[in-house]
Design a protein around this motif. Sequence first.
Motif, PDB file in Angstrom:
ATOM      1  N   ASP A   1       1.466  -1.201   0.017  1.00 55.72           N
ATOM      2  CA  ASP A   1      -0.315  -0.469  -0.392  1.00 55.72           C
ATOM      3  C   ASP A   1       0.698   1.474  -0.389  1.00 55.72           C
ATOM      4  N   ARG A   2       2.364   1.001   1.006  1.00 54.54           N
ATOM      5  CA  ARG A   2       3.093   2.459   0.482  1.00 54.54           C
ATOM      6  C   ARG A   2       3.538   2.186  -0.778  1.00 54.54           C
ATOM      7  N   GLY A   3       3.758   1.563  -1.258  1.00 55.52           N
ATOM      8  CA  GLY A   3       4.336   1.158  -2.303  1.00 55.52           C
ATOM      9  C   GLY A   3       4.046   2.285  -3.607  1.00 55.52           C
ATOM     10  N   LEU A   4       2.503   1.937  -3.335  1.00 56.15           N
ATOM     11  CA  LEU A   4       1.116   1.971  -4.332  1.00 56.15           C
ATOM     12  C   LEU A   4       1.349   3.739  -4.194  1.00 56.15           C
ATOM     13  N   ALA A   5       0.751   3.666  -3.253  1.00 55.93           N
ATOM     14  CA  ALA A   5       1.160   5.694  -2.377  1.00 55.93           C
ATOM     15  C   ALA A   5       2.152   6.427  -3.480  1.00 55.93           C
TER      16      ALA A   5
ATOM     17  N   LEU B   1       4.204  10.049  -7.847  1.00 52.31           N
ATOM     18  CA  LEU B   1       5.598  10.169  -8.923  1.00 52.31           C
ATOM     19  C   LEU B   1       4.575  10.704  -9.658  1.00 52.31           C
ATOM     20  N   ASP B   2       3.527   9.697 -10.262  1.00 56.68           N
ATOM     21  CA  ASP B   2       2.574  10.166 -12.207  1.00 56.68           C
ATOM     22  C   ASP B   2       2.937  11.472 -12.582  1.00 56.68           C
ATOM     23  N   PRO B   3       3.095  12.693 -11.448  1.00 53.61           N
ATOM     24  CA  PRO B   3       2.773  13.969 -12.703  1.00 53.61           C
ATOM     25  C   PRO B   3       3.861  14.285 -13.289  1.00 53.61           C
TER      26      PRO B   3
ATOM     27  N   GLN C   1       7.943   2.783 -13.044  1.00 49.73           N
ATOM     28  CA  GLN C   1       6.909   2.303 -12.592  1.00 49.73           C
ATOM     29  C   GLN C   1       6.708   1.016 -11.658  1.00 49.73           C
ATOM     30  N   GLY C   2       7.824   1.597 -10.737  1.00 50.88           N
ATOM     31  CA  GLY C   2       7.937  -0.031 -10.081  1.00 50.88           C
ATOM     32  C   GLY C   2       8.608   0.995  -8.003  1.00 50.88           C
ATOM     33  N   CYS C   3       8.647   0.367  -6.918  1.00 47.96           N
ATOM     34  CA  CYS C   3       9.401   0.840  -6.289  1.00 47.96           C
ATOM     35  C   CYS C   3       9.598  -0.513  -5.260  1.00 47.96           C
ATOM     36  N   ILE C   4      10.425  -0.472  -4.003  1.00 48.48           N
ATOM     37  CA  ILE C   4      10.467  -1.088  -3.239  1.00 48.48           C
ATOM     38  C   ILE C   4      10.070  -0.265  -2.369  1.00 48.48           C
ATOM     39  N   VAL C   5       9.155  -0.949  -1.184  1.00 51.99           N
ATOM     40  CA  VAL C   5       9.218  -0.394   0.556  1.00 51.99           C
ATOM     41  C   VAL C   5       9.377  -1.799   1.533  1.00 51.99           C
ATOM     42  N   ALA C   6      10.414  -1.424   2.356  1.00 48.70           N
ATOM     43  CA  ALA C   6      10.037  -2.433   3.555  1.00 48.70           C
ATOM     44  C   ALA C   6      10.582  -1.693   4.851  1.00 48.70           C
ATOM     45  N   SER C   7       8.979  -2.151   5.803  1.00 52.50           N
ATOM     46  CA  SER C   7       8.837  -2.172   6.692  1.00 52.50           C
ATOM     47  C   SER C   7       8.271  -0.384   6.771  1.00 52.50           C
TER      48      SER C   7
ATOM     49  N   LEU D   1       8.174  -5.500  -4.103  1.00 54.24           N
ATOM     50  CA  LEU D   1       8.649  -4.873  -4.748  1.00 54.24           C
ATOM     51  C   LEU D   1       6.820  -4.116  -5.696  1.00 54.24           C
ATOM     52  N   VAL D   2       7.011  -3.505  -5.881  1.00 59.77           N
ATOM     53  CA  VAL D   2       5.856  -2.817  -6.201  1.00 59.77           C
ATOM     54  C   VAL D   2       5.884  -2.251  -7.368  1.00 59.77           C
ATOM     55  N   LYS D   3       5.008  -3.042  -8.574  1.00 58.86           N
ATOM     56  CA  LYS D   3       4.773  -2.989  -9.853  1.00 58.86           C
ATOM     57  C   LYS D   3       3.688  -1.672 -10.315  1.00 58.86           C
TER      58      LYS D   3
END
Length: 267
Positions: A148-152, A157-159, A164-170, A204-206
Amino acid sequence: MSRLALIAGAGALPAELAAHLPDRPLVCAPDGIAPEGLQVDLPFRFERLAPFLRALGDRGIDTVVMAGAVHRPRLDPALFDRETASLVPGLLAALQGGDDAALRWIIALIEDFDLRVLGVADLAPDLIVAEGVLSARAPGPAEQADADRGLAVLAALDPVDVGQGCIVASGQCLAVEALFGTDAMLADTARHRPLREPQTGGVLVKRAKAGQDLRADLPTIGPATIAGARAAGLTGLCLQAGRVIVLDRACTLAEADAAGIALWAVP
């Protein structure tokens, strides 16, 4: 009957797409790119893009699909024909806007030559991930929270048309995909994780960028993505349903299960 040209980049996607088509397309590729498992029928140079697109029409092609990785080329001014040279200012302006802006410009140019542009999802919907858990293990609450954090993060960053991806941990964003792509982001994360906490875990969120033209550059994962995620100490991959391609799906899921990685897709 429609005649199709596949403009192929590097990697396995062009061949996997071609295998899903009822008839073999005319395979085209930028000079110097050899798509895996496909013979190129018509190589071309970006400096002579206009003659190339006109040649497609001369061969009876009326539809184009683009698949595979194509990095920004180094252009040789000495090789431009006059018509393609006149297009360069528009292309350079589009490149300043990011990858999606550049692809929109290329799609519009192809359409200017009376060619229809379709996407992978139009021709091979089975390659696109559907909503749900794909792996043997479902994500846990911590992994869902990281997703959820990665999607946020990606929505923010969309604008600016970044990645198209990021990595989130804790809850911490460890990396954001930029020009060098997912594999580079994973490798960079693997290299730096031993230096600080958390050293393992994370997702990893894509997903596709909001407003992205889905006929080109859909986010893609495959067995190499799982290997990179494993090396980076990740335990989950969260994908956007209907917007992400999964290559060699059986192998990808087997590799995820072997690594204990949860793989799932959300709306």
